[in-house]
Design a protein around this motif. Sequence first.
Motif, PDB file in Angstrom:
ATOM      1  N   VAL A  58     -50.128  40.178  65.519  1.00  0.00           N
ATOM      2  CA  VAL A  58     -50.324  39.516  66.402  1.00  0.00           C
ATOM      3  C   VAL A  58     -50.606  40.263  67.724  1.00  0.00           C
ATOM      4  N   LEU A  59     -51.831  40.391  68.292  1.00  0.00           N
ATOM      5  CA  LEU A  59     -52.063  41.254  69.395  1.00  0.00           C
ATOM      6  C   LEU A  59     -52.822  40.451  70.388  1.00  0.00           C
ATOM      7  N   GLY A  60     -52.788  41.034  71.795  1.00  0.00           N
ATOM      8  CA  GLY A  60     -53.688  40.492  72.744  1.00  0.00           C
ATOM      9  C   GLY A  60     -53.002  40.851  74.209  1.00  0.00           C
ATOM     10  N   PRO A  61     -53.424  40.478  75.273  1.00  0.00           N
ATOM     11  CA  PRO A  61     -53.013  40.727  76.346  1.00  0.00           C
ATOM     12  C   PRO A  61     -51.752  40.051  77.029  1.00  0.00           C
ATOM     13  N   ASN A  62     -51.346  40.028  77.953  1.00  0.00           N
ATOM     14  CA  ASN A  62     -50.374  39.236  78.667  1.00  0.00           C
ATOM     15  C   ASN A  62     -50.869  37.898  78.983  1.00  0.00           C
ATOM     16  N   THR A  67     -46.080  34.879  72.029  1.00  0.00           N
ATOM     17  CA  THR A  67     -44.763  34.395  71.974  1.00  0.00           C
ATOM     18  C   THR A  67     -44.898  32.833  71.904  1.00  0.00           C
ATOM     19  N   SER A  68     -45.694  32.276  72.564  1.00  0.00           N
ATOM     20  CA  SER A  68     -46.013  30.674  72.286  1.00  0.00           C
ATOM     21  C   SER A  68     -46.319  30.386  71.005  1.00  0.00           C
ATOM     22  N   LEU A  69     -47.201  31.142  70.360  1.00  0.00           N
ATOM     23  CA  LEU A  69     -47.600  31.083  68.998  1.00  0.00           C
ATOM     24  C   LEU A  69     -46.293  30.956  68.178  1.00  0.00           C
ATOM     25  N   LEU A  70     -45.251  32.047  68.367  1.00  0.00           N
ATOM     26  CA  LEU A  70     -44.217  31.953  67.555  1.00  0.00           C
ATOM     27  C   LEU A  70     -43.221  30.780  67.878  1.00  0.00           C
ATOM     28  N   ARG A  71     -43.366  30.311  68.936  1.00  0.00           N
ATOM     29  CA  ARG A  71     -42.614  29.087  69.500  1.00  0.00           C
ATOM     30  C   ARG A  71     -43.143  27.873  68.580  1.00  0.00           C
ATOM     31  N   VAL A  72     -44.387  27.856  68.550  1.00  0.00           N
ATOM     32  CA  VAL A  72     -44.923  26.870  67.622  1.00  0.00           C
ATOM     33  C   VAL A  72     -44.578  26.985  66.227  1.00  0.00           C
TER      34      VAL A  72
END
Length: 294
Positions: A58-62, A67-72
């Motif tokens: 999982v890549l992308g800018p700040n 990290t929110s995806l992992l929290r989901v």
Amino acid sequence: MERTETDTPLSRPDRAIGRPADLAAPVLSLRDAALAYGDRVLWRGLNLDIRPGEFLAVLGPNGSGKTSLLRVLLGRQQLTAGSLTVPGCSPRNGGRHIGYVPQQTFQPAHTLLRARDLVRLGLDGHRWGLPLARRAVHRRVDDLLAAVGAAPYADVPVGRLSGGEQQRVRIAQALATDPRILLCDEPLLSLDLHHQRTITGLVEERRRSTATAVVFVTHEINPVLGLVDRVLYLARGGYRIGPPEDVMTSGTLSDLYGTQVDVVRVRDRIVVVGAPDAGTGHSHADGAEGGEDQ
């Protein structure tokens, strides 16, 4: 921004189970998923199946929501829209199927928490009711520490361990419940090349030996490029999903960012030039960003 998606079936055979991974039932599924903070949409319309033995980077800018995806996926944050299922159940009931390696946070040197204590928290820290038999827990913790090469410092306070040693212990903790999915949030940050290779090797060994699916959030794809089956690239409220050779291209990233982005391949490395960091207007040249994310 409307979502953009290129989702290509896995072309690589699943190394752990010896058949195409796209033929196996998913261990995790997102359907028309969206996440927003007020009027700010991180991503929406996300459809994603992760299958046994798959390695998803999982890549992308700040601020793109990695990290929110992992929290989901951990059930710690609710989607704004859409649905998530983890091994056929809701995220809240799927916790034992998921191992989590968080972003590295250094503990103070005087902390009393030992390496074996941290691993034990992964084994029974979430349990209610009668505790596990002490001897069985001790044996399991020793086995986990040995599996990641951390047995020599099992009784050393975590704050006295190096960054690489701490990450070994965190991987042992994440594997305590024998998970079907391993979520890794920037596990290579602040590590030198030697320790990066050690940590990626441990993750890859787990994937190969048990067909554990891996979701690996990273600011730089090159340390794991040879392991990745698919990339999920998040940017500007949209996303792309597909094999690295399809996603990490000038055309794909330029379309996703809405500006010219050049992807250059130098030997076995990918260099991304001109992709603006979210909220800064600056460019980066390493494939994604460093630092904190949402």
